[in-house]
Scaffold this motif. Structure first.
Motif, PDB file in Angstrom:
ATOM      1  N   ASN A  25     -12.294  -3.509   5.178  1.00  0.00           N
ATOM      2  CA  ASN A  25     -10.978  -2.854   5.082  1.00  0.00           C
ATOM      3  C   ASN A  25      -9.869  -3.847   4.721  1.00  0.00           C
ATOM      4  O   ASN A  25      -8.739  -3.734   5.195  1.00  0.00           O
ATOM      5  N   THR A  26     -10.195  -4.806   3.879  1.00  0.00           N
ATOM      6  CA  THR A  26      -9.236  -5.830   3.474  1.00  0.00           C
ATOM      7  C   THR A  26      -9.137  -5.886   1.965  1.00  0.00           C
ATOM      8  O   THR A  26     -10.161  -5.946   1.263  1.00  0.00           O
ATOM      9  N   LEU A  27      -7.901  -5.864   1.466  1.00  0.00           N
ATOM     10  CA  LEU A  27      -7.643  -6.082   0.053  1.00  0.00           C
ATOM     11  C   LEU A  27      -7.381  -7.571  -0.150  1.00  0.00           C
ATOM     12  O   LEU A  27      -6.644  -8.191   0.618  1.00  0.00           O
ATOM     13  N   ARG A  28      -7.970  -8.142  -1.184  1.00  0.00           N
ATOM     14  CA  ARG A  28      -7.812  -9.566  -1.471  1.00  0.00           C
ATOM     15  C   ARG A  28      -7.320  -9.751  -2.896  1.00  0.00           C
ATOM     16  O   ARG A  28      -7.718  -9.005  -3.801  1.00  0.00           O
ATOM     17  N   ILE A  29      -6.469 -10.746  -3.083  1.00  0.00           N
ATOM     18  CA  ILE A  29      -5.969 -11.087  -4.410  1.00  0.00           C
ATOM     19  C   ILE A  29      -6.414 -12.501  -4.750  1.00  0.00           C
ATOM     20  O   ILE A  29      -6.222 -13.434  -3.960  1.00  0.00           O
ATOM     21  N   TYR A  30      -7.019 -12.646  -5.918  1.00  0.00           N
ATOM     22  CA  TYR A  30      -7.448 -13.941  -6.445  1.00  0.00           C
ATOM     23  C   TYR A  30      -6.606 -14.271  -7.671  1.00  0.00           C
ATOM     24  O   TYR A  30      -6.361 -13.403  -8.514  1.00  0.00           O
ATOM     25  N   VAL A  35     -10.625   1.943   3.303  1.00  0.00           N
ATOM     26  CA  VAL A  35      -9.721   2.072   2.162  1.00  0.00           C
ATOM     27  C   VAL A  35     -10.298   3.102   1.198  1.00  0.00           C
ATOM     28  O   VAL A  35     -11.413   2.952   0.699  1.00  0.00           O
ATOM     29  N   TYR A  36      -9.526   4.150   0.933  1.00  0.00           N
ATOM     30  CA  TYR A  36      -9.965   5.193   0.012  1.00  0.00           C
ATOM     31  C   TYR A  36      -9.716   4.810  -1.449  1.00  0.00           C
ATOM     32  O   TYR A  36     -10.559   5.018  -2.311  1.00  0.00           O
ATOM     33  N   ASP A  37      -8.533   4.279  -1.733  1.00  0.00           N
ATOM     34  CA  ASP A  37      -8.203   3.931  -3.109  1.00  0.00           C
ATOM     35  C   ASP A  37      -7.089   2.895  -3.114  1.00  0.00           C
ATOM     36  O   ASP A  37      -6.369   2.722  -2.115  1.00  0.00           O
ATOM     37  N   TYR A  38      -6.935   2.212  -4.240  1.00  0.00           N
ATOM     38  CA  TYR A  38      -5.920   1.181  -4.390  1.00  0.00           C
ATOM     39  C   TYR A  38      -5.624   1.010  -5.875  1.00  0.00           C
ATOM     40  O   TYR A  38      -6.480   1.300  -6.731  1.00  0.00           O
ATOM     41  N   CYS A  39      -4.425   0.577  -6.204  1.00  0.00           N
ATOM     42  CA  CYS A  39      -4.080   0.415  -7.619  1.00  0.00           C
ATOM     43  C   CYS A  39      -2.893  -0.524  -7.759  1.00  0.00           C
ATOM     44  O   CYS A  39      -2.069  -0.666  -6.848  1.00  0.00           O
ATOM     45  N   TRP A  40      -2.797  -1.150  -8.914  1.00  0.00           N
ATOM     46  CA  TRP A  40      -1.665  -2.007  -9.275  1.00  0.00           C
ATOM     47  C   TRP A  40      -0.507  -1.163  -9.790  1.00  0.00           C
ATOM     48  O   TRP A  40      -0.714  -0.086 -10.353  1.00  0.00           O
ATOM     49  N   PHE A  41       0.702  -1.681  -9.628  1.00  0.00           N
ATOM     50  CA  PHE A  41       1.848  -1.120 -10.335  1.00  0.00           C
ATOM     51  C   PHE A  41       1.635  -1.385 -11.818  1.00  0.00           C
ATOM     52  O   PHE A  41       1.376  -2.527 -12.222  1.00  0.00           O
ATOM     53  N   PRO A  42       1.701  -0.383 -12.692  1.00  0.00           N
ATOM     54  CA  PRO A  42       1.268  -0.545 -14.087  1.00  0.00           C
ATOM     55  C   PRO A  42       2.096  -1.523 -14.907  1.00  0.00           C
ATOM     56  O   PRO A  42       1.601  -2.060 -15.902  1.00  0.00           O
ATOM     57  N   LEU A  43       3.351  -1.770 -14.509  1.00  0.00           N
ATOM     58  CA  LEU A  43       4.199  -2.698 -15.259  1.00  0.00           C
ATOM     59  C   LEU A  43       4.271  -4.049 -14.563  1.00  0.00           C
ATOM     60  O   LEU A  43       5.208  -4.815 -14.778  1.00  0.00           O
ATOM     61  N   SER A  71      -2.042   1.209  -1.741  1.00  0.00           N
ATOM     62  CA  SER A  71      -3.361   1.468  -1.158  1.00  0.00           C
ATOM     63  C   SER A  71      -3.282   2.633  -0.186  1.00  0.00           C
ATOM     64  O   SER A  71      -2.230   2.910   0.400  1.00  0.00           O
ATOM     65  N   SER A  72      -4.416   3.295  -0.025  1.00  0.00           N
ATOM     66  CA  SER A  72      -4.517   4.414   0.903  1.00  0.00           C
ATOM     67  C   SER A  72      -5.769   4.239   1.739  1.00  0.00           C
ATOM     68  O   SER A  72      -6.839   3.903   1.213  1.00  0.00           O
ATOM     69  N   SER A  73      -5.642   4.440   3.046  1.00  0.00           N
ATOM     70  CA  SER A  73      -6.779   4.303   3.945  1.00  0.00           C
ATOM     71  C   SER A  73      -6.809   5.473   4.925  1.00  0.00           C
ATOM     72  O   SER A  73      -5.800   6.168   5.122  1.00  0.00           O
ATOM     73  N   GLU A  98       1.033  17.296   9.816  1.00  0.00           N
ATOM     74  CA  GLU A  98       0.218  16.179  10.284  1.00  0.00           C
ATOM     75  C   GLU A  98       0.061  15.171   9.161  1.00  0.00           C
ATOM     76  O   GLU A  98      -0.119  15.535   8.004  1.00  0.00           O
ATOM     77  N   LEU A  99       0.130  13.909   9.513  1.00  0.00           N
ATOM     78  CA  LEU A  99      -0.061  12.861   8.522  1.00  0.00           C
ATOM     79  C   LEU A  99      -1.480  12.936   7.976  1.00  0.00           C
ATOM     80  O   LEU A  99      -2.452  13.024   8.728  1.00  0.00           O
ATOM     81  N   THR A 100      -1.591  12.912   6.663  1.00  0.00           N
ATOM     82  CA  THR A 100      -2.898  12.982   6.020  1.00  0.00           C
ATOM     83  C   THR A 100      -3.025  11.865   4.994  1.00  0.00           C
ATOM     84  O   THR A 100      -2.031  11.463   4.382  1.00  0.00           O
ATOM     85  N   ALA A 101      -4.222  11.364   4.842  1.00  0.00           N
ATOM     86  CA  ALA A 101      -4.455  10.225   3.950  1.00  0.00           C
ATOM     87  C   ALA A 101      -4.814  10.695   2.555  1.00  0.00           C
ATOM     88  O   ALA A 101      -5.528  11.686   2.369  1.00  0.00           O
ATOM     89  N   ALA A 102      -4.332   9.973   1.551  1.00  0.00           N
ATOM     90  CA  ALA A 102      -4.646  10.282   0.157  1.00  0.00           C
ATOM     91  C   ALA A 102      -6.021   9.723  -0.197  1.00  0.00           C
ATOM     92  O   ALA A 102      -6.378   8.614   0.201  1.00  0.00           O
ATOM     93  N   HIS A 103      -6.792  10.488  -0.941  1.00  0.00           N
ATOM     94  CA  HIS A 103      -8.121  10.054  -1.377  1.00  0.00           C
ATOM     95  C   HIS A 103      -8.073   9.325  -2.708  1.00  0.00           C
ATOM     96  O   HIS A 103      -9.041   8.634  -3.054  1.00  0.00           O
ATOM     97  N   SER A 104      -6.998   9.474  -3.454  1.00  0.00           N
ATOM     98  CA  SER A 104      -6.879   8.802  -4.752  1.00  0.00           C
ATOM     99  C   SER A 104      -5.413   8.522  -5.042  1.00  0.00           C
ATOM    100  O   SER A 104      -4.526   9.265  -4.585  1.00  0.00           O
ATOM    101  N   LEU A 105      -5.170   7.462  -5.805  1.00  0.00           N
ATOM    102  CA  LEU A 105      -3.824   7.029  -6.143  1.00  0.00           C
ATOM    103  C   LEU A 105      -3.748   6.659  -7.606  1.00  0.00           C
ATOM    104  O   LEU A 105      -4.704   6.122  -8.179  1.00  0.00           O
ATOM    105  N   CYS A 106      -2.598   6.929  -8.219  1.00  0.00           N
ATOM    106  CA  CYS A 106      -2.375   6.482  -9.596  1.00  0.00           C
ATOM    107  C   CYS A 106      -0.890   6.570  -9.920  1.00  0.00           C
ATOM    108  O   CYS A 106      -0.264   7.622  -9.721  1.00  0.00           O
ATOM    109  N   PHE A 107      -0.319   5.462 -10.404  1.00  0.00           N
ATOM    110  CA  PHE A 107       1.055   5.469 -10.892  1.00  0.00           C
ATOM    111  C   PHE A 107       1.096   6.091 -12.286  1.00  0.00           C
ATOM    112  O   PHE A 107       0.127   5.997 -13.055  1.00  0.00           O
ATOM    113  N   THR A 108       2.228   6.711 -12.611  1.00  0.00           N
ATOM    114  CA  THR A 108       2.436   7.140 -13.994  1.00  0.00           C
ATOM    115  C   THR A 108       2.541   5.892 -14.872  1.00  0.00           C
ATOM    116  O   THR A 108       2.871   4.805 -14.385  1.00  0.00           O
TER     117      THR A 108
END
Length: 487
Positions: free
Chosen positions: A140-145, A174-182, A195-197, A224-234
């Motif tokens: 459950n850890t996101l890592r940046i190299y 962690v269900y999904d994660y994504c970069w800011f597109p710009l 990220s969403s978990s 009730e708070l609910t978690a997103a299964h997928s993420l995507c920026f425009t």
């Protein structure tokens, strides 16, 4: 060719303050303590480590929504700096990927994922500017190299093992994660990750410090708070689309909190059912695709979310979708489904061709296209990486439901499942992530073995091949395509 340098700026990302009338006061995290920055030079690290924790002095920062708008106008200029366009010719430049032979392994990360028992990777994604790489794993850890510093040298040979410069721990799976597109490392305001978990709101992480900068909190009809299964920026970064069970929620990137637009995918039993597992935007048309675990692909208008068409054809729940750079084709793949389908969006519902891979589990297996859209790459549960040339004609047969495109190259990358595939945007560089959950047989008992004085079985000692790998996909030595460090 110029490329952005690694993240080496001691600047903290500040998201814009939301409108109090529309967003909860607790939407944005409070003043965060400064922490030692892990992805800079030694001098910068020392300066950050000496910083006294406490509130930062007030200063004016542009909202990330405003950042997205002015970056959209400057995207073409950034592309020139990143080597995607030749200014003197006005033509797009694509990295010279060469798959006439198997890629050469450069380096990777192995020790990092051996500290926790039964840990394994669950995908990897290059940053839009190519300066760093984001991974997800079972701990459950996101890592940046950072891109290895050796690749910025005039000559490079052996590259040492990579170590993450940032670790961002989530509270649950962690269900999904994504970069800011710009995202652009020369502009720290754009360097963040979503990220969403499970059982948690959507988190916005600072890619310079690893701090939590903001949260988007989706609530269901029972409040009730609910978690997103997928993420995507425009593509312009102004909105964040989140997939849930039979609904897509749209947040304004510049306004963290709970205010969002609800777009149901199933209305009066008509439409797309199931959990929205992946969201992808067309690079050329104002449409987006939603895939579902109910084995369907839905196309919707970006402005209003109106359904346009529904695509059927997969044998398993769909886990990943990707548009071609020209926007004419959509590639989709699923779990326990041996096919990746290429849909011709000029004739909705028409499968142009399919490619075959081994997917024996419910794990999400990513695939990727090179920037030109010609080569399609995917791993499988046997550790095999396949390359398909989409410019070649597929073979047709009466025994096949769809025309089949044969791979132009296959190579054994690892001995375990290759679930992550990501192609660098400006270098012929492939990143792969591997690993899967191992289940011991019920009749194997390590306790019984220890009581009887015997060594544990080999099945208990086999933890799989859990690693991040970088591969050079060019016949050259890299001297002509290596990134140039800025002075």
């Amino acid at each position: 060719m110029d490329a952005k340098p690694p993240l080496d700026h001691q600047v903290v990302l500040e998201l814009g303050q939301p409108d109090d009338s529309k967003v909860d006061p607790g939407a944005i995290s409070g003043p965060a303590a400064k922490v030692p920055r892990l992805n800079g030079s030694q001098e910068d690290e020392g300066a950050a480590a000496e910083a006294v924790p406490g509130p930062k002095p007030p200063k004016e920062e542009p909202e990330i929504g405003d950042t997205a708008h002015h970056l959209k106008e400057e995207k073409e200029e950034d592309a020139i700096d990143g080597g995607e366009m030749l200014a003197e010719e006005g033509e797009y430049y694509f990295p010279t990927y060469d798959f006439s032979q198997a890629p050469k392994p450069l380096t990777g990360s192995w020790v990092e994922y051996s500290h926790v028992q039964e840990n394994f990777l669950k995908g990897c994604k290059w940053a839009p500017d190519g300066t760093c790489l984001l991974t997800n794993s079972a701990d459950n850890t996101l890592r940046i190299y950072n891109l290895p510093a050796e690749l910025y040298a005039e000559e490079w040979g052996t590259i040492s093992e990579m170590s993450p410069v940032l670790r961002m721990a989530e509270g649950d799976t962690v269900y999904d994660y994504c970069w800011f597109p710009l995202m652009n490392s020369s502009d720290p305001q754009t360097c963040f990750v979503a990220s969403s978990s499970r059982d948690n709101p959507i988190h916005i992480w600072d890619a310079f410090y690893g701090d939590l900068r903001a949260t988007f909190r989706p609530y269901n009809h029972l409040d009730e708070l609910t978690a997103a299964h997928s993420l995507c920026f425009t593509p312009d970064g102004s909105q964040l689309f989140c997939g849930f069970d039979k609904i897509v929620r749209v947040f304004d990137t510049s306004r963290p909190g709970r205010m969002c637009e609800n777009r149901p995918t199933l209305v009066k039993k008509q439409g797309q059912s199931g959990i929205i597992s992946c969201i992808a935007f067309s690079p050329t048309q104002p449409i987006y695709a939603c895939t579902s675990y109910s084995k369907t692909v839905g196309l919707y208008s970006q402005a209003e979310g109106d359904p346009l068409t529904m695509l059927h054809g997969h044998q398993g729940g769909i886990t990943h979708a990707l548009f071609s750079p020209d926007g004419f084709h959509l590639f989709t793949g699923g779990r326990k489904d041996t096919e990746i389908l290429c849909w011709d969006l000029r004739q909705p519902g028409e499968v142009l061709f399919s490619v075959s891979r081994t997917v024996a589990t419910n794990q999400r297996l990513y695939f990727d296209l090179d920037p030109s859209g010609r080569f399609l790459l995917s791993g499988d549960t046997e550790g095999l990486v396949s390359v398909w040339d989409t410019a070649q004609a597929p073979s047709s047969s009466n025994n096949l439901a769809h025309p089949l495109l044969e791979p132009t190259l296959q190579f054994q990358a690892l001995s375990d499942c290759v679930n992550g595939i990501s192609l660098h945007p400006s270098l012929p560089l492939l990143a792969t992530a591997s690993g899967q959950r191992k289940f011991p047989d019920l009749w194997d008992s390590e306790d019984d073995d220890q009581e009887k004085g015997r060594r544990p079985s080999a099945r208990h000692q086999n933890h799989g091949d859990n690693s991040l790998q970088l591969w050079w996909c060019s016949l050259g030595t890299g001297a002509e395509e290596k990134p140039q460090a800025h002075p």
